[in-house]
Design an enzyme around this catalytic site. Sequence first.
Site, PDB file in Angstrom:
ATOM      1  N   CYS A  42       0.706  -1.483  -0.205  1.00 32.27           N
ATOM      2  CA  CYS A  42      -0.447  -0.100  -0.305  1.00 32.27           C
ATOM      3  C   CYS A  42       1.069   1.154   0.243  1.00 32.27           C
ATOM      4  O   CYS A  42       2.102   1.495   0.675  1.00 32.27           O
ATOM      5  CB  CYS A  42      -0.810  -0.101   1.194  1.00 32.27           C
ATOM      6  SG  CYS A  42      -2.236   1.421   1.271  1.00 32.27           S
ATOM      7  N   CYS A  69      -8.787  -1.225   3.120  1.00 27.04           N
ATOM      8  CA  CYS A  69      -8.247   0.337   2.542  1.00 27.04           C
ATOM      9  C   CYS A  69      -9.157   0.140   1.421  1.00 27.04           C
ATOM     10  O   CYS A  69      -9.064  -0.735   0.350  1.00 27.04           O
ATOM     11  CB  CYS A  69      -7.043  -0.753   1.720  1.00 27.04           C
ATOM     12  SG  CYS A  69      -5.802   0.962   1.586  1.00 27.04           S
ATOM     13  N   TRP A 431       1.220 -40.731 -16.030  1.00 31.79           N
ATOM     14  CA  TRP A 431       2.094 -39.763 -16.445  1.00 31.79           C
ATOM     15  C   TRP A 431       0.634 -39.292 -16.619  1.00 31.79           C
ATOM     16  O   TRP A 431       0.823 -38.036 -16.913  1.00 31.79           O
ATOM     17  CB  TRP A 431       2.645 -40.351 -17.556  1.00 31.79           C
ATOM     18  CG  TRP A 431       3.276 -38.896 -18.398  1.00 31.79           C
ATOM     19  CD1 TRP A 431       4.549 -38.431 -18.067  1.00 31.79           C
ATOM     20  CD2 TRP A 431       2.587 -38.319 -19.313  1.00 31.79           C
ATOM     21  NE1 TRP A 431       4.613 -36.952 -18.748  1.00 31.79           N
ATOM     22  CE2 TRP A 431       3.104 -36.753 -19.395  1.00 31.79           C
ATOM     23  CE3 TRP A 431       1.543 -38.000 -19.836  1.00 31.79           C
ATOM     24  CZ2 TRP A 431       3.114 -35.929 -19.922  1.00 31.79           C
ATOM     25  CZ3 TRP A 431       1.128 -37.043 -20.667  1.00 31.79           C
ATOM     26  CH2 TRP A 431       1.723 -35.990 -20.936  1.00 31.79           C
ATOM     27  N   TYR A 435       0.193 -35.308 -14.858  1.00 35.54           N
ATOM     28  CA  TYR A 435      -0.103 -34.418 -15.439  1.00 35.54           C
ATOM     29  C   TYR A 435      -1.006 -33.241 -15.429  1.00 35.54           C
ATOM     30  O   TYR A 435      -1.367 -32.054 -15.194  1.00 35.54           O
ATOM     31  CB  TYR A 435       0.412 -34.506 -16.710  1.00 35.54           C
ATOM     32  CG  TYR A 435       0.893 -33.352 -17.517  1.00 35.54           C
ATOM     33  CD1 TYR A 435       1.705 -32.573 -17.606  1.00 35.54           C
ATOM     34  CD2 TYR A 435      -0.583 -32.486 -18.841  1.00 35.54           C
ATOM     35  CE1 TYR A 435       2.089 -31.708 -18.564  1.00 35.54           C
ATOM     36  CE2 TYR A 435      -0.372 -31.630 -20.002  1.00 35.54           C
ATOM     37  CZ  TYR A 435       1.015 -30.897 -19.372  1.00 35.54           C
ATOM     38  OH  TYR A 435       0.916 -30.022 -20.570  1.00 35.54           O
ATOM     39  N   ASP A 451       7.706 -39.297 -17.431  1.00 30.29           N
ATOM     40  CA  ASP A 451       8.149 -37.769 -18.490  1.00 30.29           C
ATOM     41  C   ASP A 451       9.192 -38.383 -19.516  1.00 30.29           C
ATOM     42  O   ASP A 451      10.135 -37.990 -18.430  1.00 30.29           O
ATOM     43  CB  ASP A 451       7.628 -36.547 -17.899  1.00 30.29           C
ATOM     44  CG  ASP A 451       7.753 -36.588 -19.330  1.00 30.29           C
ATOM     45  OD1 ASP A 451       6.975 -35.895 -20.102  1.00 30.29           O
ATOM     46  OD2 ASP A 451       9.268 -35.538 -19.373  1.00 30.29           O
TER      47      ASP A 451
END
Length: 497
Positions: A42, A69, A431, A435, A451
């Site tokens: 801020c 704020c 795999w 992923y 991989d």
Amino acid sequence: MTPPSPFDADACYRAVVAHDARFDGAFFIGVTSTGIYCRPVCRVKTPRRENCRFFTHAAQAEGAGFRPCLRCRPELAPQALAWSAQDASALLARHAARLLDSPDAWGDAAPSVAGLAARLGVSDRHLRRVFEAELGVSPLAWLQTRRLLAAKQLLADTRLPIAQVALAAGFASLRRFNAALAAHYRMSPTALRRQGQGAPHGDGIEVVLGFRPPYDVQAMLIFLQQRSVPGAEQVDVEAATVARTLRLQVGQRGIGGWVACRFDPGAHRVHVRVADTLAPALPRVIARVRAWLDLDADPAAIHAVLGADFPSAAGVRVPGTLDGFELAVRAIVGQQVSVAAARTLTTRLVARFGEPLATPIDGLARLFPAPAALAGASGDELGRLGLVRQRQAALHALARAVDAGQLALHAGADVPATLAALTALPGIGDWTAQYIALRALRWPDAFPAGDVALHKALGVSSQRHRARAAQALAERWRPWRGYAAVRAWQTKEVSIS
């Protein structure tokens, strides 16, 4: 520099004096002389040290009676995601908080403590006790803060009707919304809108989202560009922009639209434009964008674990997705083929089964195929696109499970249960599941150990036991193994010691 503990008041105050963006969202400052709470970034006059109280979460500051704020806008701060907790109670509380923070986890149902406890397999009383002990507020107070901050952002940044803002933010009625704003912020919706003015309607609705530096924007955009599908998405690395189409289910109807993002690295912000058609689900879209671009990552905490082995990759993020089903489809299509070949096959899928969509963005004109469309696609149709029978069977099984509501692929999903459900489908192995967990479920410890590109980057040479060797090597990177995988893929600069 390690982020200061919220209870190390002097370290927190030094971050406030420096307006250090690395700690944005890591804590909030309540100023006793004004009754306002702010972000560390801020730019108002720095309060006196004795007038400052520090809170880990916005909900704690609001629970202590502070109002947000209107200048630094706490709703723009990146969220604090604490995946590294080891204690069972801390894990339960943080999982509960993630569910409350994820609009996709609830669909059209209203979040409730009873529903949350049932999902987590604990009693209401136990959940409330653990949540308050770990996070300092009740689940209901946490949820109320999230709704109020979402509404505050929509009032400040958009010209959506106030009734629509209330509904989109999760309030059951306009009366309850007005009462909540008056009680917590001592302002009416109209007064909050005057403070923010709101962006006029043009080509879409614009909102601003923050992130903590460092952020390697170029690496993120190159990753997305290499996989971008013509017609459904566009990436301009030089202009630091990315845009794509998106389909959402709202109630019983599907709505289509587009999302366009522009990075402002100097201000640690992303300017996001969203199609007016997606306005009824704007908080969901915002949450998905945050996950897609990994805006809530804590680079300092991650680099503290990975920095020794990936010293030059502190700003690398994990690219997510706006649509978990789409990501899963692309993961299946990408099995055992190159990134370029997977992109070609996916482009054909979109051209054949994706619905046309009018957008103000040149070249952005098609939605990704819906689950029902791919579930009903014949093997001959998929085969003519170049998909072999094994991929066809996997796509059909995935599409049918998602279309029937049996499989949810989003950031609030249960990771172990979803992994088990994925690997039970034909043609989806570890795999692919890992992923999907990494990019769609946003699980930072996902690790696709099988991989081949990862093996090369990590220097794993054993032909028979490469996955096992990669797993053993990755143990040192918990709970950020997913970030280690992406760093290895993108940088190919691993300094294994």
